[in-house]
Structure formats: C-alpha cells, structure tokens
Motif scaffolding. Structure first.
Motif, PDB file in Angstrom:
ATOM      1  N   VAL A 332      39.639  47.356  74.779  1.00 41.25           N
ATOM      2  CA  VAL A 332      41.048  47.642  74.529  1.00 41.25           C
ATOM      3  C   VAL A 332      41.695  48.130  75.827  1.00 41.25           C
ATOM      4  CG1 VAL A 332      42.661  49.093  73.231  1.00 41.25           C
ATOM      5  CG2 VAL A 332      40.565  48.241  72.125  1.00 41.25           C
ATOM      6  N   PRO A 333      42.822  47.536  76.222  1.00 49.56           N
ATOM      7  CA  PRO A 333      43.534  48.061  77.386  1.00 49.56           C
ATOM      8  C   PRO A 333      44.217  49.369  77.002  1.00 49.56           C
ATOM      9  CG  PRO A 333      44.747  46.211  76.445  1.00 49.56           C
ATOM     10  CD  PRO A 333      43.513  46.405  75.603  1.00 49.56           C
ATOM     11  N   THR A 334      43.470  50.462  77.122  1.00 54.46           N
ATOM     12  CA  THR A 334      43.870  51.753  76.561  1.00 54.46           C
ATOM     13  C   THR A 334      44.906  52.460  77.425  1.00 54.46           C
ATOM     14  OG1 THR A 334      41.853  52.427  77.593  1.00 54.46           O
ATOM     15  CG2 THR A 334      41.826  52.357  75.217  1.00 54.46           C
ATOM     16  N   VAL A 335      46.123  51.962  77.353  1.00 47.00           N
ATOM     17  CA  VAL A 335      47.216  52.573  78.100  1.00 47.00           C
ATOM     18  C   VAL A 335      47.571  53.927  77.493  1.00 47.00           C
ATOM     19  CG1 VAL A 335      48.213  50.455  79.006  1.00 47.00           C
ATOM     20  CG2 VAL A 335      48.790  51.199  76.688  1.00 47.00           C
ATOM     21  N   PHE A 336      48.270  54.734  78.247  1.00 46.46           N
ATOM     22  CA  PHE A 336      48.648  56.061  77.756  1.00 46.46           C
ATOM     23  C   PHE A 336      49.959  56.459  78.389  1.00 46.46           C
ATOM     24  CE2 PHE A 336      46.099  56.508  81.546  1.00 46.46           C
ATOM     25  CZ  PHE A 336      46.821  57.418  82.300  1.00 46.46           C
ATOM     26  N   SER A 337      50.649  57.412  77.741  1.00 44.39           N
ATOM     27  CA  SER A 337      51.818  58.004  78.392  1.00 44.39           C
ATOM     28  C   SER A 337      51.899  59.470  78.024  1.00 44.39           C
ATOM     29  CB  SER A 337      53.101  57.244  78.070  1.00 44.39           C
ATOM     30  OG  SER A 337      53.381  57.298  76.703  1.00 44.39           O
ATOM     31  N   SER A 338      52.799  60.174  78.693  1.00 49.62           N
ATOM     32  CA  SER A 338      52.816  61.626  78.635  1.00 49.62           C
ATOM     33  C   SER A 338      53.126  62.160  77.230  1.00 49.62           C
ATOM     34  CB  SER A 338      53.840  62.129  79.652  1.00 49.62           C
ATOM     35  OG  SER A 338      54.016  63.504  79.534  1.00 49.62           O
ATOM     36  N   ASN A 339      54.212  61.684  76.631  1.00 51.05           N
ATOM     37  CA  ASN A 339      54.644  62.226  75.337  1.00 51.05           C
ATOM     38  C   ASN A 339      55.324  61.115  74.550  1.00 51.05           C
ATOM     39  OD1 ASN A 339      56.166  63.547  73.236  1.00 51.05           O
ATOM     40  ND2 ASN A 339      55.978  65.462  74.377  1.00 51.05           N
ATOM     41  N   CYS A 340      54.862  60.858  73.329  1.00 50.06           N
ATOM     42  CA  CYS A 340      55.391  59.722  72.561  1.00 50.06           C
ATOM     43  C   CYS A 340      56.602  60.092  71.720  1.00 50.06           C
ATOM     44  CB  CYS A 340      54.311  59.093  71.701  1.00 50.06           C
ATOM     45  SG  CYS A 340      53.960  60.028  70.189  1.00 50.06           S
ATOM     46  N   GLY A 341      56.989  61.360  71.716  1.00 48.20           N
ATOM     47  CA  GLY A 341      58.156  61.767  70.935  1.00 48.20           C
ATOM     48  C   GLY A 341      57.918  61.770  69.426  1.00 48.20           C
ATOM     49  N   ILE A 455      65.433  49.283  80.987  1.00 49.00           N
ATOM     50  CA  ILE A 455      66.466  50.045  80.270  1.00 49.00           C
ATOM     51  C   ILE A 455      66.536  51.471  80.813  1.00 49.00           C
ATOM     52  CG2 ILE A 455      67.075  51.069  78.016  1.00 49.00           C
ATOM     53  CD1 ILE A 455      65.938  48.477  76.714  1.00 49.00           C
ATOM     54  N   ARG A 456      65.373  52.114  80.965  1.00 42.35           N
ATOM     55  CA  ARG A 456      65.356  53.479  81.516  1.00 42.35           C
ATOM     56  C   ARG A 456      65.948  53.508  82.921  1.00 42.35           C
ATOM     57  NH1 ARG A 456      59.211  55.063  80.910  1.00 42.35           N
ATOM     58  NH2 ARG A 456      59.820  56.757  82.284  1.00 42.35           N
ATOM     59  N   SER A 457      65.581  52.499  83.730  1.00 42.88           N
ATOM     60  CA  SER A 457      66.047  52.461  85.117  1.00 42.88           C
ATOM     61  C   SER A 457      67.553  52.217  85.191  1.00 42.88           C
ATOM     62  CB  SER A 457      65.326  51.347  85.890  1.00 42.88           C
ATOM     63  OG  SER A 457      63.944  51.510  85.759  1.00 42.88           O
ATOM     64  N   ALA A 458      68.085  51.399  84.284  1.00 39.67           N
ATOM     65  CA  ALA A 458      69.517  51.057  84.314  1.00 39.67           C
ATOM     66  C   ALA A 458      70.376  52.311  84.237  1.00 39.67           C
ATOM     67  CB  ALA A 458      69.852  50.108  83.167  1.00 39.67           C
ATOM     68  N   PHE A 459      69.895  53.334  83.502  1.00 43.95           N
ATOM     69  CA  PHE A 459      70.671  54.570  83.341  1.00 43.95           C
ATOM     70  C   PHE A 459      70.130  55.689  84.231  1.00 43.95           C
ATOM     71  CE2 PHE A 459      71.168  52.225  79.278  1.00 43.95           C
ATOM     72  CZ  PHE A 459      72.529  51.937  79.415  1.00 43.95           C
ATOM     73  N   GLY A 460      69.600  55.331  85.358  1.00 46.78           N
ATOM     74  CA  GLY A 460      69.200  56.318  86.364  1.00 46.78           C
ATOM     75  C   GLY A 460      67.849  56.957  86.112  1.00 46.78           C
ATOM     76  N   GLY A 461      66.982  56.289  85.341  1.00 50.67           N
ATOM     77  CA  GLY A 461      65.628  56.822  85.150  1.00 50.67           C
ATOM     78  C   GLY A 461      65.538  57.803  83.990  1.00 50.67           C
ATOM     79  N   LEU A 462      65.872  57.335  82.787  1.00 52.23           N
ATOM     80  CA  LEU A 462      65.743  58.192  81.590  1.00 52.23           C
ATOM     81  C   LEU A 462      64.257  58.399  81.294  1.00 52.23           C
ATOM     82  CD1 LEU A 462      68.468  56.570  79.297  1.00 52.23           C
ATOM     83  CD2 LEU A 462      68.653  58.697  80.613  1.00 52.23           C
ATOM     84  N   PRO A 463      63.905  59.533  80.635  1.00 52.29           N
ATOM     85  CA  PRO A 463      62.479  59.785  80.359  1.00 52.29           C
ATOM     86  C   PRO A 463      61.835  58.736  79.455  1.00 52.29           C
ATOM     87  CG  PRO A 463      63.771  61.795  80.083  1.00 52.29           C
ATOM     88  CD  PRO A 463      64.758  60.675  80.262  1.00 52.29           C
ATOM     89  N   SER A 464      62.629  58.103  78.564  1.00 47.54           N
ATOM     90  CA  SER A 464      62.054  57.090  77.670  1.00 47.54           C
ATOM     91  C   SER A 464      63.168  56.161  77.202  1.00 47.54           C
ATOM     92  CB  SER A 464      61.392  57.749  76.456  1.00 47.54           C
ATOM     93  OG  SER A 464      62.376  58.084  75.486  1.00 47.54           O
ATOM     94  N   ALA A 465      62.785  55.118  76.464  1.00 43.37           N
ATOM     95  CA  ALA A 465      63.794  54.210  75.889  1.00 43.37           C
ATOM     96  C   ALA A 465      64.016  54.527  74.407  1.00 43.37           C
ATOM     97  CB  ALA A 465      63.375  52.759  76.075  1.00 43.37           C
ATOM     98  N   MET A 466      63.566  55.708  73.970  1.00 48.56           N
ATOM     99  CA  MET A 466      63.821  56.157  72.596  1.00 48.56           C
ATOM    100  C   MET A 466      65.016  57.106  72.667  1.00 48.56           C
ATOM    101  SD  MET A 466      61.578  58.705  70.203  1.00 48.56           S
ATOM    102  CE  MET A 466      60.117  57.782  69.789  1.00 48.56           C
ATOM    103  N   PHE A 467      66.225  56.563  72.504  1.00 46.30           N
ATOM    104  CA  PHE A 467      67.402  57.430  72.593  1.00 46.30           C
ATOM    105  C   PHE A 467      68.567  56.872  71.798  1.00 46.30           C
ATOM    106  CE2 PHE A 467      67.638  54.634  76.378  1.00 46.30           C
ATOM    107  CZ  PHE A 467      68.913  54.097  76.261  1.00 46.30           C
ATOM    108  N   VAL A 468      69.515  57.761  71.485  1.00 50.25           N
ATOM    109  CA  VAL A 468      70.820  57.348  70.959  1.00 50.25           C
ATOM    110  C   VAL A 468      71.846  57.757  72.005  1.00 50.25           C
ATOM    111  CG1 VAL A 468      70.222  57.462  68.505  1.00 50.25           C
ATOM    112  CG2 VAL A 468      71.071  59.519  69.667  1.00 50.25           C
ATOM    113  N   THR A 479      70.709  61.288  73.890  1.00 46.06           N
ATOM    114  CA  THR A 479      69.795  62.202  73.211  1.00 46.06           C
ATOM    115  C   THR A 479      68.526  61.421  72.930  1.00 46.06           C
ATOM    116  OG1 THR A 479      71.671  63.293  72.193  1.00 46.06           O
ATOM    117  CG2 THR A 479      69.506  63.730  71.213  1.00 46.06           C
ATOM    118  N   GLY A 480      67.411  61.885  73.484  1.00 46.50           N
ATOM    119  CA  GLY A 480      66.210  61.061  73.397  1.00 46.50           C
ATOM    120  C   GLY A 480      64.955  61.829  73.046  1.00 46.50           C
ATOM    121  N   GLY A 481      63.860  61.068  72.885  1.00 50.88           N
ATOM    122  CA  GLY A 481      62.557  61.650  72.573  1.00 50.88           C
ATOM    123  C   GLY A 481      61.457  60.985  73.375  1.00 50.88           C
TER     124      GLY A 481
END
Ligand SMILES: [Zn+2]
Ligand SMILES: [Zn+2]
Length: 521
Positions: A332-341, A455-468, A479-481
């Motif tokens: 499994v390509p076991t990718v990870f990230s800091s916080n999944c929200g 998407i994150r980069s377009a808005f100046g490097g948002l922490p994630s793409a989970m946002f409203v 407002t994101g998670g």
C-alpha cells in the motif's frame, strides 16, 4: 579491491530496466533476497563545484587503480575535465498493471496513430514477504514524448495539456557524466585521484558540508552519513553525491523528519510502518531512471542521515522491522498528512491517480457512527466540529483565513491572471469534504482550478482544501479543517489514538482500508 555495489551505480539500473523489459515484459527479476539485502540509493547533493567532508575514522576511496585508505581528517573533493551526464526527459501519460497487456498495446497503437512514438518503461520492484507472498509493484508507464532538455519537456507538457492530455515528467540518465575526481587533504595536497565515479566509505559517519535538504527553501546544513557514498558527475558537469544504504537504516534517518521524536511510541511505530510501506511502494517511481532511487529533500521525502537519528524513532523502526501494509498483492502506498480535520480523503479526489482501494475516505472521529462532513453539511462540520482523534491539534484541526477583496485578487493573480475577482464558486467535494475544483471569475477571465494542491496554492497556500468561503462586504473568510492533503494516515490522529492506549497495528489498519500487516524479507 573491487566494489560491485558501486559498479552497480548509474547506468546499471537503467540497464536492468531496459534489458528485463526487452527480454520478457513481465518476466521475473532475480530472487528478491532478504530484508538485510534491500538497499536504497539517495542523492544527497548535486551541482557542487566542491564537496567538503570530515571523517572521524579512516576513509577508503575506491574506484581507482590503488584504492587508497586515508587517515581520519578533513578533505575536499574536486573535479576536473568534467563532461556532463546526458539526460532525456519523458512525458508519461498512463500506467498499466501486469495483465493489462492487450489494453496497453491498444493504447500505444493509439498514440502511434497520432504520430507519437509511444513506448513502455518498466517501473517498480518485486519483493517477497516472510509468509511467501510476492508483492509485485511493477507497472508499465507509457512514455509518449521524450525531450533533450527539461525546458523543452515542460513546453511539450504544456502543449499536451492544452490538448486535454495530462502527463507527468521524469528524467532519465542516458549516459553518466565523466571526469577526474581529486581528493585533497586539509593542506591542499592531492591524496587520491581517479576517474568518476568514486566510492567513499568510513567506519564512522562522514560529515558533509553543503547538503541540500530543502525542496521548498534552500536549506544547506552540515549532516552526517554512515552509508556508502558514491561521487559522480551530474547533468551540469558538477559533482553529485549518492548514499547507498539498507532500507531499514534509511528509515531511521527518515522518521525523525516525519514525526517529532517526542510523540508516543504507538504513533511513532504507526509512522514507521507507514514510512516503510511508502518507501517500498515508491521504489522505482521517483528518480530510478536517473540512476538513484530518491533525493534527500522533501521532493521525495526529507532524510536527515545519521546526524538526525533519535533513540525513540530508531527504536520504532527496529521494533517494527520489515513490517509493511499490503492489499491485493501490492504494497500500500501509505501516504500520510499532518491533520485530517476529522475525516480523511480518497486519493483520486486529491491527486490525478486511479482510485486505490486502500486509500478511501475514512472517519477519524473519536465516536462511532457519526455523520460525514457532507452528510452533516460543510459549514456545521467546520464551525461546530465533533471530537476527533486529531482534535488535540486545534490550529491544524480548524483554521480561518481572512482577506480583503484587494488582497485576495493580488494573491490569486500571482498564479492565475483573472484580474479583479468578481466571484468564487466552490465545486464538488470528495467524501471527506475536500474540494475537487474551484472556479474563480475575474474581470479578465474565468479559471477553474482542479485538485487539492493547486486549489490550496491558488489562495496563497491554504492549510487544506477542506474549507467553506464566505464573502461579507469586501472581506473573504476561509473557514477550514485539517492540515495537508488528508489522504491515508492522519499523524495527529495517530497521536490521539496512541495517547488513548491504542496499539500501532490498529492505528495503521484504521487509516488504510482492507490492508493487512505483513513482513517483507
Ligand atoms: Zn526526489
Ligand atoms: Zn485526523
């Protein structure tokens, strides 16, 4: 003394791939060998005019006629009469699995009908587990164009993209660079001279100056390395340095860069299993066509060498030695990230890759049977969050960014020349709540940005793409998670679970759907 490992540097890798493919497209390589035999090669430096090193123990330099042994001390490595390594740049359009031969031939024929010289390149490796399972991670990547320079390849990639064809680019070293390497002692006296490449080894870790460890920022540090060091000539006719070392030793140097060594043992062990599986699953996919497996920067994964070792992270690697996650006969390509929200994401939502059954969106909530972000409604999910395994990291778990209309237009126009923004439409979302696309309407044009990182980069490097996104007068509020892409293991979630006494095996299996723990040999 001859050194077969070193002689299997640069060109040999490429030879293995091409010969194996020509003789027998899906033929079996040599016996996968034992755990201790599995080695990786990591490029520590390139583009160097000079490499400085300090050895605490005697140093052997191999590759010449005499192979001198030098006393402990400070040395510099110089280069003369250098001819650059010759490279070509592939644009790959599609990947085929074993057993898809007919579809692969048809796909190549399609490209050939369009006048493109498409060809298959074998990527990946074959390993065996202790229980006898063969893990065949080999795939065929279809190269649809090859260029002499990176600039030409980038232009070719952009042209294909305008025609609706997305490709990825990899460099291949066609011929290694040549040149004369001289090792000088602290007084500037030449103590070894040989034709590239040269191998350097010492009983104690060797300290190097000017090691490139930063992908995003130029971050030059002095680091120590204990493996076999190969000095070669890069495509710019400068010095490059590749370390070759056992996979398990490499992991000990990787883990402290991925997770703080002070975290609970259960989280460190979960990270060790994930790191090992990710490393083994990506063998052959990064720089193998260039003659080494990985670079030492964040492009592949940060690696701190022997000087980065910590007792806790090394113990986590040793106590899980060989353990990997497996599903359907593949690592499994076991990718990870800091916080999944609070909810992870499926891989195809985030990246342009086929859906991987082990990388599904899963709940990271502490309670059972809770509604998903979509089911609950994104605003409620983000503003009144339920308790999650990763909510112990409040800044990563939920975040807010405010911009004036003027600020946001300036940020967006750095990447997308839309002019003054009139409207931003958020598109569809993945199951875990990350946006698949965002459409930005401006005075000059309308642009649709797809996939998580763009998407994150377009808005100046948002922490994630989970946002409203809300607009009130001339203020935009995101407002994101979560922090990071959200696919696979959630590091703060692993920490939260480990703090509650959950064992590492349960932690890793939670994040990788349908996976099993195996030990490779
Ligand atoms: Zn890399
Ligand atoms: Zn989480």
């Amino acid at each position: 003394m001859n050194c077969p490992t070193v002689r299997l540097g640069f060109a040999a890798w490429i030879g293995v791939f091409i010969i194996a493919f020509a003789a027998n497209p899906w033929g079996v390589f040599a016996d996968p060998g034992s755990l201790a035999d599995q080695r990786v090669s990591v490029r520590l430096m390139e583009g160097q005019k000079l490499i400085g090193l300090r050895a605490a123990a005697p140093l052997s330099v191999r590759g010449g006629k005499t192979d001198p042994e030098l006393p402990a001390g400070t040395y510099t490595i110089h280069l003369s009469n250098a001819k650059p390594a010759r490279q070509r740049f592939h644009l790959f359009a599609k990947s085929f699995q074993p057993g898809e031969d007919a579809a692969e031939r048809a796909y190549i024929a399609e490209w050939k009908a369009k006048g493109r010289d498409a060809e298959a390149v074998v990527i990946g490796r074959r390993l065996q587990t202790e229980s006898g399972i063969v893990l065949d991670s080999r795939v065929h990547w279809i190269s649809v164009a090859r260029f002499e320079s990176e600039e030409a390849a980038k232009a070719g990639k952009a042209k294909l993209e305008r025609e609706g064809q997305w490709t990825w680019m990899n460099a291949e070293t066609v011929a290694p660079g040549t040149g004369r390497i001289e090792v000088k002692d602290a007084k500037g006296k030449v103590v070894a001279a040989l034709d590239a490449s040269a191998a350097i080894q010492s009983a104690a870790p060797v300290r190097l100056s000017n090691v490139d460890t930063g992908f995003w920022k130029e971050d030059k540090k002095q680091l120590e390395y204990a493996g076999l060091l190969e000095v070669g000539i890069d495509p710019k006719a400068r010095l490059m340095l590749v370390e070759s070392l056992p996979v398990e030793t490499y992991l000990e140097g990787v883990l402290p860069a991925e997770m703080p060594a002070s975290w609970p043992v259960g989280a460190l062990k979960a990270q060790a299993v994930a790191a090992r599986s990710e490393v083994l699953a990506s063998l052959g996919t990064k720089h193998a066509l260039e003659g080494f497996e990985f670079c030492g920067s964040e492009h592949c994964r940060a690696y701190l060498g022997a000087s980065g070792l910590r007792d806790t992270t090394s113990a986590a690697v040793r106590e899980t030695a060989g353990e990997i996650l497996v599903r359907d006969g593949k690592i499994v390509p076991t990718v990870f990230s800091s916080n999944c929200g609070g909810w992870t994401e499926s891989n195809e939502t985030v990246w342009r890759s086929p859906a991987n059954p082990a990388l599904r969106a899963v709940s990271d909530l502490a309670g059972g049977n809770e509604k998903s972000p979509i089911g609950r409604g994104m605003s409620a999910w983000l503003t009144q969050p339920p308790k999650a395994n990763c909510s112990g990291d409040p800044e990563g778990f939920r975040w807010r960014r405010k911009y004036t209309a003027g600020e946001l237009s300036a940020i967006v126009n750095k990447r997308h020349a839309v002019g003054t923004i009139s409207k931003i439409d958020l598109g569809e979302r993945g199951e875990g709540g990350r946006l698949k696309s965002v459409t930005i309407r401006g005075a000059k044009q309308t642009v649709t940005v797809e996939k998580e990182l763009p998407i994150r980069s377009a808005f100046g490097g948002l922490p994630s793409a989970m946002f409203v996104l809300e607009r009130s007068g001339s203020t935009y509020t995101f407002t994101g998670g979560g922090r990071g892409h959200g696919v696979g293991l959630c590091q703060y979630g692993a920490r939260g679970m480990a703090e509650r006494g959950i064992v590492y095996t349960r932690i890793v299996l939670h994040y990788f759907t349908g996976a099993r723990l195996e030990r490779y040999r």
